[in-house]
Each structure stands twice: as C-alpha cells, then as structure tokens.
Design an enzyme around this catalytic site. Structure first.
Site, short mmCIF file in Angstrom:
data_model
loop_
_atom_site.label_atom_id
_atom_site.label_comp_id
_atom_site.label_asym_id
_atom_site.label_seq_id
_atom_site.Cartn_x
_atom_site.Cartn_y
_atom_site.Cartn_z
N ASP A 151 0.85 -1.19 0.00
CA ASP A 151 0.00 0.00 0.00
C ASP A 151 0.89 1.24 0.00
O ASP A 151 1.76 1.40 0.85
CB ASP A 151 -0.86 -0.05 1.27
CG ASP A 151 -1.87 1.08 1.34
OD1 ASP A 151 -1.81 1.97 0.49
OD2 ASP A 151 -2.70 1.05 2.25
N ARG B 248 5.37 1.78 9.76
CA ARG B 248 5.31 3.02 8.99
C ARG B 248 6.31 4.00 9.62
O ARG B 248 5.95 4.82 10.47
CB ARG B 248 3.89 3.59 8.98
CG ARG B 248 2.88 2.65 8.35
CD ARG B 248 1.47 3.22 8.36
NE ARG B 248 0.49 2.27 7.84
CZ ARG B 248 -0.83 2.48 7.85
NH1 ARG B 248 -1.31 3.60 8.36
NH2 ARG B 248 -1.65 1.57 7.35
N GLN C 224 -3.79 -3.52 12.95
CA GLN C 224 -5.18 -3.29 12.59
C GLN C 224 -5.82 -4.56 12.07
O GLN C 224 -5.15 -5.49 11.65
CB GLN C 224 -5.31 -2.17 11.57
CG GLN C 224 -4.73 -2.46 10.20
CD GLN C 224 -4.83 -1.25 9.26
OE1 GLN C 224 -4.76 -0.10 9.69
NE2 GLN C 224 -5.01 -1.51 7.97
N ASP D 103 -13.90 7.68 5.97
CA ASP D 103 -13.26 7.46 7.27
C ASP D 103 -14.31 7.45 8.37
O ASP D 103 -15.24 8.28 8.37
CB ASP D 103 -12.25 8.56 7.58
CG ASP D 103 -11.01 8.49 6.70
OD1 ASP D 103 -10.79 7.44 6.06
OD2 ASP D 103 -10.25 9.48 6.67
N GLU E 84 -9.87 8.95 14.41
CA GLU E 84 -10.17 8.09 13.27
C GLU E 84 -9.92 6.64 13.65
O GLU E 84 -8.83 6.27 14.07
CB GLU E 84 -9.30 8.46 12.07
CG GLU E 84 -9.53 7.60 10.84
CD GLU E 84 -8.50 7.82 9.76
OE1 GLU E 84 -8.08 6.81 9.14
OE2 GLU E 84 -8.10 8.97 9.53
N SER F 182 -10.33 3.55 7.99
CA SER F 182 -10.35 4.06 6.62
C SER F 182 -10.77 2.89 5.74
O SER F 182 -10.20 1.80 5.85
CB SER F 182 -8.97 4.57 6.21
OG SER F 182 -8.95 4.94 4.85
#
Length: 334
Positions: A47, A101, A116, A235, A248, A251
C-alpha cells in the site's frame, strides 16, 4: 501504573480484540486468515498510503538480494487473496495485520508500529453504490457498539457512542465549516455527532483541495454517487472525550474497478504503475470486485478503555522525551 494495573489493561485489550473481531466476522461473513508482514518489492502489492511514505525494505539472500518490504497495509494483497481463495460474493476475509510506517510522527495516537484488522469482502457489480457502502459501515459500527457494551459489562466503563451513526460527504463538511482546516472540520463534526462517517476522501473538493490524500489504486474516490457527490470510500471518526478531539478508527471503501483505477492513476500522475503486477491484473479484470478497509486495533482499544496514549495499549518505540513526559503524567507505556 502498578504491575497489577498493567496486567488488567492487557486483559482488557484481549477482551476488546476478541469481542470486536468476532462481531465483525459475524456481521460481514468474514473468515479469519493468516497474512504476510513482508511482500516482494516492485510488484505494486504494498500500500502506497499517501504516496510519499517510505516502506521498510531490505535485501533477501535467497531471492538473490532482491528486496522485500514490510507492509504498510494489506489493501491490495487482500484483493489478490480473495481471488486465490475463490470466495463467493458477500464472503470475505479478516486478518490481524502488523505493519511498520517509519515516517509516522510520534503522538498520543500515532505509532510507527501499526496493528489493525484488515478486512475485505467480495461484492457484485450492483453493490458498487453509496447505499451499499453505508450499509456495510453501519454493520461495522454495530460491531463497535457491541464491543463497547461488553467492555461496560466487564469493566464498568460507561458507553458513550451514539446508537445511530451519522454520515456526511467531505464536500458537505467543507460547506458546513468553510473557514476550518480539514482536521478542524473533523473535530467539529465528531463533537457534534459523537460518531460520523466522512464520505469521499481523496478527490478534490470545491476549494481545489482534497479533504485528505488517498492512494489512487485501492479506494474509489472518483465515481459519482446517487447523492450527487463523488466517492465510494470514507473514514469512520468518533469523538474522544479523553483528548477532546476526533479519533479516526477506520479508513475503508469500495475498491476501484478497471475504469476507476485508470481514471485515478491518470489524476494522480501515476499511469506508469499500470504495468505492475497488481495493476495489470486489475486492468485485465482478473481480480474480484470488493469492499474493504482497516480498523485500528490499538485505537479502538484506546478509545473503549479511555487511555490517553496509544503506548498504553501497544508495545512500540518512542522518543525519549515522550517517555519522560508520559512518566511525569503517570502514564506507563507498554
């Protein structure tokens, strides 16, 4: 935090994860599966997120030192896996995704370690509508409500989520708060409604700017909808009373089909990707139509357990000044 409190937090985390994943699988007809933390570089499967974040990469000896990359998420890998598993329409997969990340900034809600629930559901062509998207989002939200209720029964933490989830398109949100930045608009709408799904993330709005960036090759943010706007993604935000800001949690969206992929790659100036493995399979219509997304495990735990720092519900690395400050505030990071 005492050792006893740390252990209680760990038990609470396990409760949240077990309850939410079960509720989600039951609601969306998902099968739990295994997934990779590493994929081959240069295939287009990883991604790209906002297009500029660097993946962790390294040479692999048995691949003649060709490089592997640690996933950012599994948005594209899941679609290929749906095809490989030959799942029927309205069957899907759920995986426990672990990612890195390294370009993430440290904050009470951000970590370079990402955990996640990554899910993907095969759909029919007739499902590529805003009404179908909303139906799926409502089912996900109900799984969140079910988990909040279980936490209340087990921990005594009072439920705060509204029973009904609100929806708003990012263009409507801009018109509602024209003087605010996108993030400020999110805080304002989440405070007003408690929980909201913002539709249409990635495409330019009437002010010439996108609400937020999205990769051009997984969510569909350009297809016109029955409500007169564009975008079949969005979102999920909740109002976090601990920080008094929006948070948040997810997504997600209906994924691009052949036409949307070509259009969005052209808009993003990324037409060169059409020759990559993933993109060529999609352009040849060899991958299933689907809807999917990611749901932050640590963020959901943070929210439901009323924690102040994401490091209270996940083990990662933090700047030394962050560790010192959290210690002063009586927060022990895992």
């Amino acid at each position: 935090m005492s050792k006893k409190e740390i252990l209680q937090t760990e038990k609470s985390i396990a409760l949240v994860k077990a309850q939410f994943s079960k509720s989600l699988c039951d609601a969306l007809n998902l099968f739990p599966i295994s997934s990779p933390m590493i994929v081959n570089e240069g295939t287009g499967i990883n991604d790209d997120l906002n297009g500029i974040e660097r993946p962790v990469s390294f040479p692999v000896k048995f691949l003649n030192n060709n490089r592997g990359v640690v996933v950012h998420s599994l948005a594209k890998w899941k679609r290929i896996r749906l095809q490989e598993l030959e799942l029927d329409a309205h069957e899907g997969i759920l995986t426990d995704m672990k990612a890195l990340r390294p370009d993430e900034d440290s904050s009470p809600i951000h970590s370079i370690y990402v955990d996640q629930w990554d899910w993907e559901l095969r759909i029919e062509k007739t499902d590529r509508t805003l009404s179908y998207l909303k139906n799926i989002v409502r089912q996900i939200y109900q799984a969140l409500l079910d988990t909040e209720e279980q936490v209340y029964k087990d921990q005594g933490i009072e439920p705060i989520l509204p029973k009904k989830l609100s929806f708003i398109h990012s263009e409507q949100l801009l018109q509602l708060y024209p003087t605010l930045s996108p993030k400020e608009r999110e805080h304002a709408i989440a405070k007003d409604y408690g929980a909201v799904f913002i539709i249409g993330i990635g495409g330019k709005l009437s002010n010439g700017e996108a609400h937020d960036s999205r990769s051009a090759d997984y969510d569909d943010w350009t297809t016109p909808t029955e409500e007169g706007y564009k975008g079949l993604n969005g979102d999920l935000l909740v109002w976090n009373p601990v920080h008094e800001k929006s948070l948040e949690l997810s997504s997600m969206g209906i994924r691009v089909d052949k036409d949307a992929l070509e259009h969005q790659l052209d808009l993003a100036g990324a037409s060169d990707k059409k020759t990559l493995l993933y993109h060529s399979l999609l352009l040849a219509e060899k991958l299933p139509l689907c809807i999917g997304g990611g749901l932050g495990q640590s963020r959901i735990c943070m929210f439901l357990l009323r924690k102040r720092h994401i490091g209270e519900v996940q083990a990662s690395i933090w700047p030394e000044d962050v560790r010192k400050q959290t210690e002063l505030e009586g927060i022990n990071l895992l």
